[in-house]
Design a protein around this motif. Sequence first.
Motif, PDB file in Angstrom:
ATOM      1  N   THR A  83      -4.633   2.910  -1.356  1.00  0.00           N
ATOM      2  CA  THR A  83      -5.316   2.754  -0.072  1.00  0.00           C
ATOM      3  C   THR A  83      -5.180   1.327   0.456  1.00  0.00           C
ATOM      4  O   THR A  83      -4.882   0.389  -0.295  1.00  0.00           O
ATOM      5  N   GLU A  84      -5.411   1.166   1.751  1.00  0.00           N
ATOM      6  CA  GLU A  84      -5.387  -0.166   2.357  1.00  0.00           C
ATOM      7  C   GLU A  84      -6.446  -1.066   1.734  1.00  0.00           C
ATOM      8  O   GLU A  84      -6.229  -2.257   1.518  1.00  0.00           O
ATOM      9  N   SER A  91       0.828  -1.206   0.000  1.00  0.00           N
ATOM     10  CA  SER A  91       0.000   0.000   0.000  1.00  0.00           C
ATOM     11  C   SER A  91       0.864   1.260   0.000  1.00  0.00           C
ATOM     12  O   SER A  91       0.624   2.197  -0.774  1.00  0.00           O
ATOM     13  N   GLN A 101     -13.308  -0.897   6.691  1.00  0.00           N
ATOM     14  CA  GLN A 101     -13.420   0.461   6.162  1.00  0.00           C
ATOM     15  C   GLN A 101     -14.446   1.288   6.929  1.00  0.00           C
ATOM     16  O   GLN A 101     -14.254   2.484   7.149  1.00  0.00           O
TER      17      GLN A 101
END
Length: 398
Positions: free
Chosen positions: A45-46, A39, A362
Amino acid sequence: MLNSTQSTISKTVIWSMSIISGLVVANNYYNQPLLGLISKDLNVTESAAGKISVLTQIGYAFGLLIIVPLGDKFLRKRLILIDLILVFAALLWMTFATELWMLYAASLLIGTTSVIPQLFVPIAAELSSEKEKAANIGLVVSGLLLGILLSRFIGGIVGEMWGWRSMFGIAAVLMLLVWIFVYKMLPEMKPNFKGTYFELMNSVWNLARTQPVLQLASFRGAMAFGSMCALFTTLVFHMERPPFEVGASVVGSFGLAGAVGALAAAKVGSLQNRMSINRIILYALLILIGSWGFTYFAGNTYWGLIVGVILVDLGVQSSHIMNQTNYFLLKTNAVNRLNTVYMVSYFIGGSLGTYTASIAWQYAQWDGVCFVGVTMGLMALVAHILFARKISSKSEII
């Protein structure tokens, strides 16, 4: 050359398949402790990096569907040697990929081609006596499990020392060594299916549609593996944040804790002398669900996560070995096709657990991940309680 009428297999061959299974299946899991490094390196993004793990598992399910059934139609040793060349090529692509889409494609191919352990498990089942079947399956699966768990530890260490790309380069070299070993050591087995590829795949569908033992085992396995994948896929993101704030090597070391549970699970076959397969699976699923209590309530402590990882691996892998023992008791020569149905379901479940845990992370971070994990474990338990007693593990394949 061996054929399916033989009922014994040497321990040397079993141990060889166990070691090779661990080395090959590890290719699917090196990425998990490296997702944070990937990442940052690619500035994504993760969540985007997490799709690498999802695609690897989807690829594995696809490979199980299109490659593993071929073990009933073609010479298995030759099939394995060809597949190892494809694994090597996919790992090289991963090593030198420079764009995220390249990593996605390479990960999909790594998963698709790293299905060799699932050609070994039917060999162990087919060539073992009824008395030795569970023990031999357990030995091969234990190598596979240790490969899964130790790959996270090794991947994390190598990634922090030399960068994430080096791990995949090392894995490619290992596949060359495995190819030589398979060529020299593995016995050949005659195929037992004479029809076309279309007929072969149609028989896979028929098995999935008509065999209740296989259906229940597949659902239990899918939900249990999805529960475990929810934990390991997001663990790196959880531990990069307070109160831990640690890197890939520490996260990967949790594979060692999981190895304790996996090694204990490898001995589960010996319990058949004292209790039924269904009872062993019941206890295994209860252990899986209980593991999430430690992971949730003590998830901000090292001891809580360690206990949770040990128990989740013990529960998942014990149920996995018993699921496979259960459907391999069905009277048929279609051992690779039985394994195809189960393992495709297994890794679809793993992909579902990985994907839903990534979404849960998330929006709800660790609480969301724990909810996903315990929910999938409960679904496996409910299905087992409702249907296991109604299904006979000795039913005939028509």
